[in-house]
Design a protein around this motif. Structure first.
Motif, PDB file in Angstrom:
ATOM      1  N   SER A 134      -0.962 -36.590  32.568  1.00  0.00           N
ATOM      2  CA  SER A 134      -1.446 -35.340  31.974  1.00  0.00           C
ATOM      3  C   SER A 134      -2.969 -35.344  31.950  1.00  0.00           C
ATOM      4  O   SER A 134      -3.588 -36.288  31.464  1.00  0.00           O
ATOM      5  CB  SER A 134      -0.893 -35.199  30.556  1.00  0.00           C
ATOM      6  N   MET A 135      -3.576 -34.300  32.471  1.00  0.00           N
ATOM      7  CA  MET A 135      -5.029 -34.190  32.538  1.00  0.00           C
ATOM      8  C   MET A 135      -5.498 -33.041  31.644  1.00  0.00           C
ATOM      9  O   MET A 135      -5.007 -31.919  31.759  1.00  0.00           O
ATOM     10  CB  MET A 135      -5.488 -33.935  33.987  1.00  0.00           C
ATOM     11  N   ASP A 136      -6.434 -33.333  30.759  1.00  0.00           N
ATOM     12  CA  ASP A 136      -6.973 -32.314  29.864  1.00  0.00           C
ATOM     13  C   ASP A 136      -7.912 -31.401  30.644  1.00  0.00           C
ATOM     14  O   ASP A 136      -8.851 -31.873  31.284  1.00  0.00           O
ATOM     15  CB  ASP A 136      -7.735 -32.996  28.718  1.00  0.00           C
ATOM     16  N   PRO A 137      -7.687 -30.074  30.605  1.00  0.00           N
ATOM     17  CA  PRO A 137      -8.565 -29.160  31.354  1.00  0.00           C
ATOM     18  C   PRO A 137     -10.004 -29.171  30.855  1.00  0.00           C
ATOM     19  O   PRO A 137     -10.919 -28.773  31.576  1.00  0.00           O
ATOM     20  CB  PRO A 137      -7.912 -27.793  31.149  1.00  0.00           C
ATOM     21  N   ALA A 138     -10.213 -29.627  29.625  1.00  0.00           N
ATOM     22  CA  ALA A 138     -11.573 -29.667  29.072  1.00  0.00           C
ATOM     23  C   ALA A 138     -12.289 -30.981  29.381  1.00  0.00           C
ATOM     24  O   ALA A 138     -13.400 -31.197  28.873  1.00  0.00           O
ATOM     25  CB  ALA A 138     -11.516 -29.458  27.558  1.00  0.00           C
ATOM     26  N   TRP A 139     -11.679 -31.838  30.203  1.00  0.00           N
ATOM     27  CA  TRP A 139     -12.249 -33.163  30.429  1.00  0.00           C
ATOM     28  C   TRP A 139     -13.679 -33.146  30.989  1.00  0.00           C
ATOM     29  O   TRP A 139     -14.501 -33.980  30.588  1.00  0.00           O
ATOM     30  CB  TRP A 139     -11.346 -33.989  31.336  1.00  0.00           C
ATOM     31  N   PRO A 140     -14.057 -32.254  31.902  1.00  0.00           N
ATOM     32  CA  PRO A 140     -15.442 -32.263  32.388  1.00  0.00           C
ATOM     33  C   PRO A 140     -16.470 -32.165  31.266  1.00  0.00           C
ATOM     34  O   PRO A 140     -17.565 -32.722  31.384  1.00  0.00           O
ATOM     35  CB  PRO A 140     -15.501 -31.026  33.303  1.00  0.00           C
ATOM     36  N   PHE A 141     -16.121 -31.488  30.175  1.00  0.00           N
ATOM     37  CA  PHE A 141     -17.023 -31.407  29.030  1.00  0.00           C
ATOM     38  C   PHE A 141     -16.825 -32.586  28.083  1.00  0.00           C
ATOM     39  O   PHE A 141     -17.793 -33.143  27.579  1.00  0.00           O
ATOM     40  CB  PHE A 141     -16.799 -30.084  28.280  1.00  0.00           C
ATOM     41  N   ARG A 182     -10.477 -40.654  12.722  1.00  0.00           N
ATOM     42  CA  ARG A 182     -10.231 -39.527  13.626  1.00  0.00           C
ATOM     43  C   ARG A 182     -10.422 -39.948  15.082  1.00  0.00           C
ATOM     44  O   ARG A 182      -9.764 -39.420  15.980  1.00  0.00           O
ATOM     45  CB  ARG A 182     -11.146 -38.361  13.271  1.00  0.00           C
ATOM     46  N   LEU A 183     -11.322 -40.906  15.295  1.00  0.00           N
ATOM     47  CA  LEU A 183     -11.485 -41.451  16.645  1.00  0.00           C
ATOM     48  C   LEU A 183     -10.234 -42.215  17.067  1.00  0.00           C
ATOM     49  O   LEU A 183      -9.771 -42.106  18.215  1.00  0.00           O
ATOM     50  CB  LEU A 183     -12.711 -42.371  16.678  1.00  0.00           C
ATOM     51  N   LEU A 184      -9.651 -42.961  16.139  1.00  0.00           N
ATOM     52  CA  LEU A 184      -8.417 -43.683  16.435  1.00  0.00           C
ATOM     53  C   LEU A 184      -7.257 -42.726  16.705  1.00  0.00           C
ATOM     54  O   LEU A 184      -6.376 -43.023  17.526  1.00  0.00           O
ATOM     55  CB  LEU A 184      -8.067 -44.618  15.279  1.00  0.00           C
ATOM     56  N   ASP A 185      -7.238 -41.586  16.043  1.00  0.00           N
ATOM     57  CA  ASP A 185      -6.177 -40.596  16.294  1.00  0.00           C
ATOM     58  C   ASP A 185      -6.201 -40.113  17.739  1.00  0.00           C
ATOM     59  O   ASP A 185      -5.154 -39.760  18.308  1.00  0.00           O
ATOM     60  CB  ASP A 185      -6.330 -39.396  15.360  1.00  0.00           C
ATOM     61  N   LEU A 186      -7.384 -40.101  18.354  1.00  0.00           N
ATOM     62  CA  LEU A 186      -7.501 -39.618  19.729  1.00  0.00           C
ATOM     63  C   LEU A 186      -6.872 -40.578  20.740  1.00  0.00           C
ATOM     64  O   LEU A 186      -6.660 -40.196  21.892  1.00  0.00           O
ATOM     65  CB  LEU A 186      -8.979 -39.404  20.078  1.00  0.00           C
ATOM     66  N   PHE A 187      -6.586 -41.818  20.339  1.00  0.00           N
ATOM     67  CA  PHE A 187      -5.963 -42.768  21.259  1.00  0.00           C
ATOM     68  C   PHE A 187      -4.566 -42.331  21.689  1.00  0.00           C
ATOM     69  O   PHE A 187      -4.012 -42.878  22.636  1.00  0.00           O
ATOM     70  CB  PHE A 187      -5.899 -44.167  20.633  1.00  0.00           C
ATOM     71  N   ASP A 188      -4.004 -41.369  20.989  1.00  0.00           N
ATOM     72  CA  ASP A 188      -2.684 -40.852  21.377  1.00  0.00           C
ATOM     73  C   ASP A 188      -2.790 -39.794  22.470  1.00  0.00           C
ATOM     74  O   ASP A 188      -1.793 -39.160  22.818  1.00  0.00           O
ATOM     75  CB  ASP A 188      -1.977 -40.275  20.155  1.00  0.00           C
ATOM     76  N   SER A 189      -3.980 -39.602  23.019  1.00  0.00           N
ATOM     77  CA  SER A 189      -4.167 -38.639  24.100  1.00  0.00           C
ATOM     78  C   SER A 189      -3.359 -39.054  25.327  1.00  0.00           C
ATOM     79  O   SER A 189      -3.251 -40.228  25.656  1.00  0.00           O
ATOM     80  CB  SER A 189      -5.654 -38.542  24.464  1.00  0.00           C
ATOM     81  N   GLU A 190      -2.809 -38.059  26.015  1.00  0.00           N
ATOM     82  CA  GLU A 190      -2.045 -38.350  27.226  1.00  0.00           C
ATOM     83  C   GLU A 190      -2.944 -38.544  28.440  1.00  0.00           C
ATOM     84  O   GLU A 190      -2.487 -38.995  29.487  1.00  0.00           O
ATOM     85  CB  GLU A 190      -1.046 -37.225  27.493  1.00  0.00           C
ATOM     86  N   ASP A 191      -4.215 -38.218  28.307  1.00  0.00           N
ATOM     87  CA  ASP A 191      -5.164 -38.362  29.418  1.00  0.00           C
ATOM     88  C   ASP A 191      -5.713 -39.794  29.408  1.00  0.00           C
ATOM     89  O   ASP A 191      -6.438 -40.196  28.493  1.00  0.00           O
ATOM     90  CB  ASP A 191      -6.302 -37.360  29.262  1.00  0.00           C
ATOM     91  N   SER A 192      -5.381 -40.561  30.425  1.00  0.00           N
ATOM     92  CA  SER A 192      -5.803 -41.965  30.486  1.00  0.00           C
ATOM     93  C   SER A 192      -7.315 -42.093  30.581  1.00  0.00           C
ATOM     94  O   SER A 192      -7.892 -43.090  30.121  1.00  0.00           O
ATOM     95  CB  SER A 192      -5.141 -42.667  31.672  1.00  0.00           C
ATOM     96  N   ARG A 193      -7.986 -41.094  31.172  1.00  0.00           N
ATOM     97  CA  ARG A 193      -9.447 -41.144  31.266  1.00  0.00           C
ATOM     98  C   ARG A 193     -10.083 -41.102  29.888  1.00  0.00           C
ATOM     99  O   ARG A 193     -11.060 -41.815  29.616  1.00  0.00           O
ATOM    100  CB  ARG A 193      -9.954 -39.973  32.121  1.00  0.00           C
ATOM    101  N   GLU A 194      -9.510 -40.294  29.009  1.00  0.00           N
ATOM    102  CA  GLU A 194     -10.042 -40.213  27.645  1.00  0.00           C
ATOM    103  C   GLU A 194      -9.803 -41.513  26.895  1.00  0.00           C
ATOM    104  O   GLU A 194     -10.677 -41.995  26.164  1.00  0.00           O
ATOM    105  CB  GLU A 194      -9.391 -39.037  26.911  1.00  0.00           C
ATOM    106  N   ARG A 195      -8.637 -42.121  27.082  1.00  0.00           N
ATOM    107  CA  ARG A 195      -8.336 -43.374  26.385  1.00  0.00           C
ATOM    108  C   ARG A 195      -9.267 -44.497  26.833  1.00  0.00           C
ATOM    109  O   ARG A 195      -9.640 -45.364  26.042  1.00  0.00           O
ATOM    110  CB  ARG A 195      -6.874 -43.763  26.599  1.00  0.00           C
TER     111      ARG A 195
END
Length: 536
Positions: free
Chosen positions: A194-201, A234-247
């Motif tokens: 899964s890729m987040d469409p907002a990833w470039p930002f 809140r930063l730790l909550d973001l680890f549940d992101s489906e985008d591996s690039r964000e993790r």
């Protein structure tokens, strides 16, 4: 005449004056409640922002000594409303840092940060193209400014950086239905990521945060006011992101925060513990367990000796139970590294770790069993003879079951343990206890296993034992043959007994007589010897 007079009177502004353009709400009102709504995005999922109010900043409080009569300062002021919000009509690029004097750069930096607090609908690539590009360019300029800063970040600058980062990054993920979560975990490699469409930002914002945390111009004593426990959670909550690039970015950022802010270290470890507990005992669903374990692997590597009791409890209560979930293939490599680090730090923990592995040993999952044997080999490589002797009996009972497995990969992986020099030495030193446990399984494999490779490996292992102590090996072989003969005799007696029972049942059936079983005989098994003698 009356109509002309009425037309000259000022009209009351209608509610339709509040416009929603391009996904950004804008309003001329300067009340706090209205300015808070100015950061919301129509239909956008970034509704969980921490700083929803973009309050105006008085320039005289931001940078002392700024000449507000300067034309550049006037141009900057004209870009903002009184409440600090950017209507789309005024969302234009601010001057570059190269075009302003040094005395204005901090003020311009803060203005650009406030400008980047505006969120756009990234799910629709056709909306606000100009504004999105302006924001992207502004973010890049901010990253360059942070990277090349040659003076300490002020308190206000830190506050605005964390505020902008929080608004852009912190959001609520829309979780899919969690039915069949265990099955989904095994198909994770087959699904498209899964890729987040907002990833470039998001990527640029993460880069800005990373540069800020690692910058030598960031004073940790001041920054800890804003990068606080709430921010870390809140930063730790973001680890549940489906985008591996964000993790991946989160992993690097959190590791840098852990290194720079020593005051937060116990809290970060405890927060990660809580994520593990919820994953193990409640949900068994989390996308960032592997990344969190990678961070912990580096942290464990830096633990001072002797290990604190807190760290040992973390091993027993969090890391070892992580072997329980069915989705362990997603993070087993990182988990195995953490476990091995503990054993290398304190060899006395080997017994605890091995018994923990045996506790969660899989019964019907062969692929998971292969992983456990591989991890067991890594742990045994760091195990000393004293700790090995404490757990070798239950350990080799389990290995004996693996040797007898009909799944050739399980049996093969267990036999490969003898190829490890350190493990081979430990086995030879304790062969008088280990050989009687595993020899029956080795004999069974050599005779009956369907896989030729398993048979060949079994013969090699059997030869190792025979070369180590030939007399003891022959003695064990005699006991194995005696046990096999006894089992064969018991099997033949059992079959004869059942055959006799069938014959008696057939005779009674032909005479239409009921076959009665004495309650005493049925309830007391040891007292049934007499009936057995009659049958024989």
């Amino acid at each position: 005449m009356i109509k002309q007079i009425l037309n000259r009177l000022p009209r009351k502004p209608s509610k339709s004056g509040e416009s929603r353009e391009g996904g950004v709400l804008s309003t001329p009102s300067s009340t706090p409640s209205t300015s808070a709504r100015s950061t919301d995005v129509a239909g956008h999922r970034y509704g969980n922002s921490t700083a929803s109010t973009l309050s105006g900043v008085v320039e005289s409080n931001l940078v002392p000594g700024v000449n507000h009569g300067d034309k550049i300062a006037q141009a900057l002021n004209s870009k903002l409303n009184l409440n600090g919000s950017f209507p789309v009509s005024a969302y234009e690029a601010l001057p570059s840092f190269r075009d302003v004097p040094n005395s204005e750069k901090q003020n311009l930096f803060i203005r650009k940060l406030q400008m980047c607090c505006i969120l756009f609908d990234m799910t629709d690539p056709t909306k606000n193209l100009k504004e999105k590009e302006i924001k992207r360019q502004t973010l890049v300029e901010l990253v360059d400014y942070v990277s090349s800063a040659n003076g300490k970040f002020t308190d206000v600058m830190m506050q605005e950086i964390v505020k902008m980062v929080s608004i852009n990054l912190f959001r609520t993920f829309i979780s899919p239905p969690r039915e069949n979560k265990a099955l989904e975990a095994f198909d994770v490699d087959e699904e498209e990521p899964s890729m987040d469409p907002a990833w470039p930002f998001l990527q640029i914002v993460y880069e800005l945060l990373l540069r800020f945390v690692t910058s030598p111009e960031t004073d940790a004593k001041l920054a800890k006011r804003y990068i606080d426990h709430s921010f870390v959670l809140r930063l730790l909550d973001l680890f549940d992101s489906e985008d591996s690039r964000e993790r991946e970015y989160l992993k690097t950022v959190l590791h840098r925060i852990y290194g720079k802010f020593m005051v937060h270290r116990p809290f970060i470890r405890k927060a990660i513990n809580n994520i593990f507990y919820r994953f193990i005992f409640e949900t068994e669903k989390h996308n960032g367990i592997a990344e969190l374990l990678e961070i912990l692997g580096s942290i464990i590597n830096g633990f001072a000796l002797p290990l604190k009791e807190e760290h040992k409890l973390f091993l027993v209560r969090a890391l070892i139970p992580l072997h329980k979930p069915k989705c362990i293939p997603m993070y087993h490599q990182q988990l195995s590294y953490c476990i091995t680090q503990f054993v290398e730090k304190d060899c006395k923990l080997a017994d605890t770790v091995i018994r923990g592995l045996l506790k969660y040993w899989p019964i019907t999952n062969s692929s998971k069993e292969v992983m456990f044997i591989g991890e067991l080999e890594e742990v045994l490589e760091a195990t000393q003879p004293a700790e090995f002797q404490r757990c070798m009996v239950p350990l080799f009972r389990q290995i004996s079951h693996c040797l007898s497995s009909s799944h050739f990969q399980v049996a093969e992986r267990a036999l490969f343990l003898w190829n490890n020099d350190h493990i081979g030495t430990l086995i030879k030193q304790n062969h008088k206890i280990i050989l009687p446990i595993v020899l029956p399984a080795l004999e069974q494999n050599a005779r009956n296993h369907w896989n030729q490779a398993v048979q060949s490996l079994t013969i090699n292992v059997r030869k190792i034992f025979a070369d180590t102590d030939p007399e003891f090996y022959e003695e064990c072989m005699m006991k194995v043959r005696e046990n096999e003969a006894q089992e064969k005799d018991m099997k033949s007696k059992r079959e004869a007994r059942w055959k006799r029972l069938e014959e008696m049942g057939g005779m009674k059936t032909t005479t239409n007589e009921a076959v009665l079983v004495s309650p005493r005989t049925a309830s007391h098994a040891p007292s049934s010897k007499a009936s057995r003698t009659q049958l024989e």
